[in-house]
Design a protein around this motif. Structure first.
Motif, PDB file in Angstrom:
ATOM      1  N   UNK A  10       0.810  -1.219   0.000  1.00 14.97           N
ATOM      2  CA  UNK A  10       0.000   0.000   0.000  1.00 14.97           C
ATOM      3  C   UNK A  10       0.847   1.275   0.000  1.00 14.97           C
ATOM      4  N   UNK A  11       2.168   1.148  -0.011  1.00 15.81           N
ATOM      5  CA  UNK A  11       3.046   2.313   0.061  1.00 15.81           C
ATOM      6  C   UNK A  11       2.813   3.280  -1.098  1.00 15.81           C
ATOM      7  N   UNK A  12       2.761   2.832  -2.351  1.00 15.39           N
ATOM      8  CA  UNK A  12       2.528   3.788  -3.442  1.00 15.39           C
ATOM      9  C   UNK A  12       1.200   4.548  -3.301  1.00 15.39           C
ATOM     10  N   UNK A  13       0.155   3.868  -2.828  1.00 16.86           N
ATOM     11  CA  UNK A  13      -1.148   4.510  -2.636  1.00 16.86           C
ATOM     12  C   UNK A  13      -1.037   5.640  -1.613  1.00 16.86           C
ATOM     13  N   UNK A  14      -0.445   5.338  -0.466  1.00 18.90           N
ATOM     14  CA  UNK A  14      -0.320   6.353   0.580  1.00 18.90           C
ATOM     15  C   UNK A  14       0.642   7.467   0.168  1.00 18.90           C
ATOM     16  N   UNK A  15       1.674   7.128  -0.585  1.00 13.61           N
ATOM     17  CA  UNK A  15       2.599   8.159  -1.062  1.00 13.61           C
ATOM     18  C   UNK A  15       1.866   9.166  -1.953  1.00 13.61           C
ATOM     19  N   UNK A  16       1.066   8.664  -2.882  1.00  7.67           N
ATOM     20  CA  UNK A  16       0.285   9.546  -3.751  1.00  7.67           C
ATOM     21  C   UNK A  16      -0.681  10.397  -2.943  1.00  7.67           C
TER      22      UNK A  16
END
Length: 70
Positions: A10-16
């Motif tokens: 889920x890191x890319x989702x939260x980064x965005x």
């Protein structure tokens, strides 16, 4: 334990999400419902603690060493 290893990243989702919030000048802890709920609990405990401390400080100045009685 296997569910933890094979979990979606889920890191890319939260980064965005957090980068978009930074563009809109929204604080990081206000971007999710979970953060807002945790802050409400923190502020509630803080207010109750400070209120109790101030109440007892005033009572101690007046010479009372208990919360309510003489």
């Amino acid at each position: 334990m296997a569910g933890f290893v094979n979990r979606e990243n889920r890191v890319p989702y939260y980064q965005r999400m957090f980068q978009e919030g930074a563009k809109q000048h929204v604080r990081q802890w206000n971007q999710t419902a979970r953060g807002r709920g945790m802050l409400r609990a923190y502020y509630g405990v803080f207010i109750v603690t400070m209120g109790g401390s101030m109440w007892m400080m005033g009572r101690m100045v007046l010479g009372h060493k208990t919360w309510w009685g003489k």
